[in-house]
Design a protein around this motif. Sequence first.
Motif, PDB file in Angstrom:
ATOM      1  N   TYR A   1     -11.093  -4.713 -11.196  1.00 22.53           N
ATOM      2  CA  TYR A   1     -10.996  -5.194  -9.821  1.00 22.53           C
ATOM      3  C   TYR A   1     -11.771  -4.251  -8.896  1.00 22.53           C
ATOM      4  N   SER A   2     -12.116  -4.728  -7.719  1.00 28.86           N
ATOM      5  CA  SER A   2     -12.893  -3.896  -6.798  1.00 28.86           C
ATOM      6  C   SER A   2     -12.120  -2.659  -6.366  1.00 28.86           C
ATOM      7  N   ARG A   3     -10.784  -2.745  -6.322  1.00 30.38           N
ATOM      8  CA  ARG A   3      -9.959  -1.579  -5.990  1.00 30.38           C
ATOM      9  C   ARG A   3      -9.103  -1.182  -7.197  1.00 30.38           C
ATOM     10  N   ASN A   4      -9.670  -1.302  -8.372  1.00 25.97           N
ATOM     11  CA  ASN A   4      -8.918  -1.055  -9.595  1.00 25.97           C
ATOM     12  C   ASN A   4      -8.342   0.365  -9.601  1.00 25.97           C
TER      13      ASN A   4
ATOM     14  N   GLY B   1       0.790  -1.222   0.000  1.00 27.64           N
ATOM     15  CA  GLY B   1       0.000   0.000   0.000  1.00 27.64           C
ATOM     16  C   GLY B   1       0.817   1.264   0.000  1.00 27.64           C
TER      17      GLY B   1
ATOM     18  N   SER C   1      -6.647   2.024  -7.560  1.00 27.86           N
ATOM     19  CA  SER C   1      -6.718   2.853  -6.356  1.00 27.86           C
ATOM     20  C   SER C   1      -6.106   2.217  -5.119  1.00 27.86           C
ATOM     21  N   ALA C   2      -5.539   1.015  -5.234  1.00 27.71           N
ATOM     22  CA  ALA C   2      -5.109   0.294  -4.035  1.00 27.71           C
ATOM     23  C   ALA C   2      -3.745   0.737  -3.518  1.00 27.71           C
ATOM     24  N   THR C   3      -2.819   1.036  -4.423  1.00 31.43           N
ATOM     25  CA  THR C   3      -1.454   1.317  -3.969  1.00 31.43           C
ATOM     26  C   THR C   3      -0.725   2.206  -4.971  1.00 31.43           C
TER      27      THR C   3
ATOM     28  N   LYS D   1      -2.205   2.353  -8.668  1.00 28.82           N
ATOM     29  CA  LYS D   1      -2.866   3.645  -8.882  1.00 28.82           C
ATOM     30  C   LYS D   1      -2.586   4.192 -10.279  1.00 28.82           C
TER      31      LYS D   1
ATOM     32  N   GLU E   1      -5.288 -10.787  -3.618  1.00 23.63           N
ATOM     33  CA  GLU E   1      -6.604 -10.154  -3.771  1.00 23.63           C
ATOM     34  C   GLU E   1      -7.022 -10.126  -5.240  1.00 23.63           C
TER      35      GLU E   1
ATOM     36  N   VAL F   1      -4.651  -3.033  -9.717  1.00 21.48           N
ATOM     37  CA  VAL F   1      -4.967  -2.192  -8.564  1.00 21.48           C
ATOM     38  C   VAL F   1      -3.939  -1.081  -8.362  1.00 21.48           C
TER      39      VAL F   1
ATOM     40  N   GLU G   1      -1.776  -7.828  -2.274  1.00 22.78           N
ATOM     41  CA  GLU G   1      -2.628  -7.314  -3.353  1.00 22.78           C
ATOM     42  C   GLU G   1      -2.716  -8.294  -4.521  1.00 22.78           C
TER      43      GLU G   1
END
Length: 353
Positions: A316-319, A151, A321-323, A290, A334, A288, A331
């Motif tokens: 993805y659910s955090r496409n 992250g 925006s995750a890291t 950023k 995930e 995921v 990740e």
Amino acid sequence: MSRIISPHDPALRVMGRIDDGNPDRPVWVFPYTQMSFRFTGTTLSLTVINHHDYGDSRIGVIIDGTPYCIRIPIDSRPVTLTLASHLPDIEHEATIYKRQDGEHYLELLWLAIDDSAEIQPPSVPEPARRIEIYGDSVSAGERDEAVLYAGACDPDVDLSPYSNSWLSYGAIAARKLGAQLHDIAQGGASLLDGIGWFHAPNYIGMESIWDRIEYNPSLGPTRQWDFSRYTPHVVIVAIGQNDSHPNDFMAQEYDGDAARHWRARYADFLRALRGHYPKALIICTTTVLKHDPSWDHAIDETVNTVDDPNIVHFLYSRNGSATPGHPRVQEHEEMANELVGFIRSHGDDIWSD
């Protein structure tokens, strides 16, 4: 005394886009390229020539379910890597694999086991399902073992020893699905030549990688791949994150010339893949990591323009925006779980030849 095993011994099951023009000295280029086998005895070694461009080269080996990482010296001469020693003198299961992308090519010369030892094929049959990925550093598993930086941005040091294709989302997903995987991934690769991060300042994109077996001009001339050798059931296109360097033209001017040109070339790439793989499910995505959502919008628009029911867009659910740094193992797991669910949602017929 040791028993020498040729890289083309029939007991060895290989996987990956391998340059085996000389079967006695095959060259491993892409991440997750591997050989699997069983052997008896107490030792295992591999003699290679490491064709090095950048980074700290490592090779991965899994013996009896336990993973190991061995550093490969930067040396243009043959080097022998001790992969295991002082093992119990019983039967062992092994997989040797390429941890990293085209930062180096690995020329295999021979394996060595105990003089009285035996070698046999793997205990499990070869998977009938086949997946192929076209991607960048995330798909290669670059820096994924730097788990303390999950992250977070990458520290400003060489993290190549922490790159492990085995723990990339695509490799995890392929194993969960019981599939082979050809991982055509290169850190820094964009779609288009002239932008991205790979091979600065003369940047090379996936358009000059995807149909090659060797592609890094720092390591020699390019060679074409014979697509008849491997026909995937599922193709994952995971590019479009590095094209924002040095200018994020998709975010800055979505309807500008550069952005429209990129979308047209992305469509051409999908059509070229379809030409080689008439039946494959082609999944277009990013990751995921950023990035500006305009790139995902561009991919979605292009997929709709191509208008092929077996070319789909997946988020993805955090496409995006995750890291801000490279995804770490957490990740990747995930992503793998979500990707597996999406692929399974298309039913078992996608795996039919």
